[in-house]
Design a protein around this motif. Structure first.
Motif, mmCIF file in Angstrom:
data_model
loop_
_atom_site.group_PDB
_atom_site.id
_atom_site.type_symbol
_atom_site.label_atom_id
_atom_site.label_comp_id
_atom_site.label_asym_id
_atom_site.label_seq_id
_atom_site.Cartn_x
_atom_site.Cartn_y
_atom_site.Cartn_z
ATOM 1 N N ASP A 93 0.854 -1.195 0.000
ATOM 2 C CA ASP A 93 0.000 0.000 0.000
ATOM 3 C C ASP A 93 0.887 1.241 0.000
ATOM 4 O O ASP A 93 1.615 1.490 0.967
ATOM 5 N N PHE A 94 0.841 2.026 -1.094
ATOM 6 C CA PHE A 94 1.695 3.213 -1.186
ATOM 7 C C PHE A 94 1.164 4.372 -0.351
ATOM 8 O O PHE A 94 1.812 5.415 -0.263
ATOM 9 N N THR A 95 -0.002 4.188 0.312
ATOM 10 C CA THR A 95 -0.583 5.227 1.173
ATOM 11 C C THR A 95 -0.531 4.850 2.656
ATOM 12 O O THR A 95 -1.007 5.618 3.490
ATOM 13 N N ALA A 96 0.032 3.659 2.961
ATOM 14 C CA ALA A 96 -0.015 3.153 4.335
ATOM 15 C C ALA A 96 -1.441 3.167 4.878
ATOM 16 O O ALA A 96 -1.715 3.630 5.985
ATOM 17 N N ASP A 97 -2.359 2.647 4.045
ATOM 18 C CA ASP A 97 -3.767 2.567 4.428
ATOM 19 C C ASP A 97 -4.323 3.953 4.742
ATOM 20 O O ASP A 97 -5.097 4.141 5.668
ATOM 21 N N HIS A 98 -3.888 4.946 3.924
ATOM 22 C CA HIS A 98 -4.305 6.343 4.114
ATOM 23 C C HIS A 98 -4.092 6.785 5.562
ATOM 24 O O HIS A 98 -5.007 7.273 6.238
ATOM 25 N N VAL A 99 -2.850 6.622 5.986
ATOM 26 C CA VAL A 99 -2.457 7.053 7.332
ATOM 27 C C VAL A 99 -2.895 8.502 7.536
ATOM 28 O O VAL A 99 -2.859 9.320 6.615
ATOM 29 N N SER A 100 -3.347 8.817 8.730
ATOM 30 C CA SER A 100 -3.837 10.172 8.985
ATOM 31 C C SER A 100 -2.682 11.165 9.038
ATOM 32 O O SER A 100 -1.523 10.803 9.261
ATOM 33 N N THR A 101 -3.009 12.434 8.837
ATOM 34 C CA THR A 101 -1.992 13.483 8.894
ATOM 35 C C THR A 101 -1.351 13.543 10.275
ATOM 36 O O THR A 101 -0.130 13.703 10.408
ATOM 37 N N ALA A 102 -2.158 13.405 11.314
ATOM 38 C CA ALA A 102 -1.613 13.451 12.673
ATOM 39 C C ALA A 102 -0.654 12.290 12.924
ATOM 40 O O ALA A 102 0.416 12.469 13.526
ATOM 41 N N GLU A 103 -1.027 11.097 12.457
ATOM 42 C CA GLU A 103 -0.158 9.938 12.639
ATOM 43 C C GLU A 103 1.126 10.092 11.842
ATOM 44 O O GLU A 103 2.224 9.788 12.332
ATOM 45 N N GLY A 104 1.002 10.565 10.608
ATOM 46 C CA GLY A 104 2.177 10.769 9.785
ATOM 47 C C GLY A 104 3.124 11.788 10.386
ATOM 48 O O GLY A 104 4.349 11.604 10.375
ATOM 49 N N THR A 105 2.569 12.856 10.921
ATOM 50 C CA THR A 105 3.392 13.890 11.549
ATOM 51 C C THR A 105 4.161 13.323 12.733
ATOM 52 O O THR A 105 5.363 13.623 12.921
ATOM 53 N N GLU A 106 3.518 12.485 13.530
ATOM 54 C CA GLU A 106 4.181 11.890 14.688
ATOM 55 C C GLU A 106 5.299 10.940 14.257
ATOM 56 O O GLU A 106 6.382 10.934 14.852
#
Length: 406
Positions: free
Chosen positions: A108-121
């Motif tokens: 998955d090239f989106t990491a299951d549409h990881v959230s912005t908050a999770e990505g930022t962390e």
């Protein structure tokens, strides 16, 4: 004269057995686009030269009238412009996806549409635990974006050669879906830095609290960063300088936001516009109609058809096209009629095949109607009708001159 450009990203496709030998454009019910076709002309445009990546970064520059051999430096610098990041002559930007890789396969090239908050962390941890450890704080910086779409910025030093070069090879993760990534890690100048960061992030993210929580919730983890699309600072003349008209961009994607900034177009941010299938089509349509009051050119970009293609979902692609037709194209056609002289252009940037789930080189269909446009014999907007028209723009960057000034 008022001008409208509608870009249903990646909507061009190939005939599919599951659709009775039709393309998604042919299978969709598109009364507004077909009406444009009936009173205008169609053509094919090549927005992805064979020697360059078949991606939105090249294709949208072409579409807006910019020869990529002259103006394209890489995808990431365009997205850096969207965030107001200024690149100096020695600086480089690198696109940073958060992805899910399992057993060396791009799941998955989106990491299951990881959230912005999770990505930022996750990226904050990578900055503190990897870049600080290696003494690269101040030279390399992770810049969080939206969801899985992020950046890595390299700040160069005067008189010191950059670690990267134009021939540093990277691979777009959305073109690797369900494929092995073993041979697609960065290669060439500076690739040792990039590969090390990617590998170190996998080790760091393996036990990260964000991923533990995602797994517990039944979501895919962001296993690591994937670095690609790097380049130095671009320099583009504005659309107003070149064509004498002022435009505005409506999009939910940083790449298009960045291109808009570089060509001198402001952006209209629409609440509910997500860059995915759940975007608020009607809100984008309303914003575009309102923008006609102020701007010469209103450009509306919709990412949803491309996202459906990357997931291999022809049904979702057809639904996205129908939503675009009903909530964006139809209201704009009605609004343009109130302004007298006007033109409307509908075309995707590049083809994205549901069968392969990735971008591809090749011609895309376009339709233009309005003041001064002579209609051809085609009455539906799709790949087959555009091919039957016999008209082509072999160099996609010639299209904008014909649309705005022809």
């Amino acid at each position: 004269m008022k001008y409208v450009i509608v870009i249903p990203d990646g909507c061009a496709d190939e005939p599919m057995d599951s659709l009775g030998g039709k393309t998604p454009l042919q299978a969709a019910q598109l009364p507004a686009m077909d009406a444009i076709a009936a009173r205008g002309f169609q053509a094919l445009s090549n927005n992805t030269p064979a020697h360059l990546p078949a991606g939105s970064e090249v294709a949208n520059l072409c579409l807006l009238g910019y020869d990529p051999d002259v103006y394209f430096t890489g995808r990431a610098p365009l997205e850096a412009a969207a965030q107001g990041i200024t690149l100096g002559p020695n600086d480089w930007a690198v696109r940073c996806n958060l992805v899910t890789i399992e057993d060396q396969v791009m799941v998955d090239f989106t990491a299951d549409h990881v959230s912005t908050a999770e990505g930022t962390e996750l990226l904050k941890s990578a900055q503190e635990k990897i870049l600080s450890r290696d003494g690269m704080d101040g030279r390399l910086e992770f810049v969080p974006g939206v969801s899985y779409r992020n950046l890595l910025i390299y700040r160069g030093v005067d008189g010191e050669p950059a670690p990267f070069a134009r021939d540093t090879r990277t691979s777009a993760p959305h073109d690797l879906t369900d494929l092995s990534v073993a041979d697609d890690f960065p290669r060439g100048p500076g690739s040792d830095w990039l590969v090390r960061l990617m590998n170190d992030s996998a080790e760091l993210f393996a036990d990260h609290p964000v991923n533990k929580k995602r797994i517990a919730e039944g979501k895919r983890p962001a296993t690591n960063v994937w670095l690609w699309g790097l380049g130095g600072a671009p320099s583009l003349p504005s659309v107003k300088e070149r064509f004498g008209v002022q435009g505005v961009m409506i999009t939910a994607v940083d790449l298009l936001r960045g291109i808009a900034a570089l060509v001198g177009w402001p952006r209209i941010e629409v609440e509910g516009a997500t860059g995915y299938l759940d975007t608020d089509y009607a809100a984008k349509g309303r914003a575009a109609v309102e923008a006609l009051k102020e701007y010469d050119v209103v450009c509306v970009h919709i990412e949803a058809p491309d996202e459906a293609s990357h997931e291999g979902r022809a049904d979702a692609k057809i639904e996205a096209l129908q939503q675009i037709d009903k909530h964006i194209v139809a209201p704009l056609v009605d609004a343009l009629a109130q302004y007298g002289d006007h033109r409307i252009l509908v075309l995707p940037d590049h083809p994205t095949f549901c069968s392969t789930k990735k971008h591809t080189h090749g011609m895309v269909p376009l339709v233009i109607a309005g003041t001064g446009i002579t209609a051809d014999d085609q009455t539906t907007y799709d790949e087959i009708a555009a091919q039957a028209s016999g008209r082509t723009f072999a160099k996609g960057w010639d299209l904008m001159q014909a649309f705005l000034k022809g």
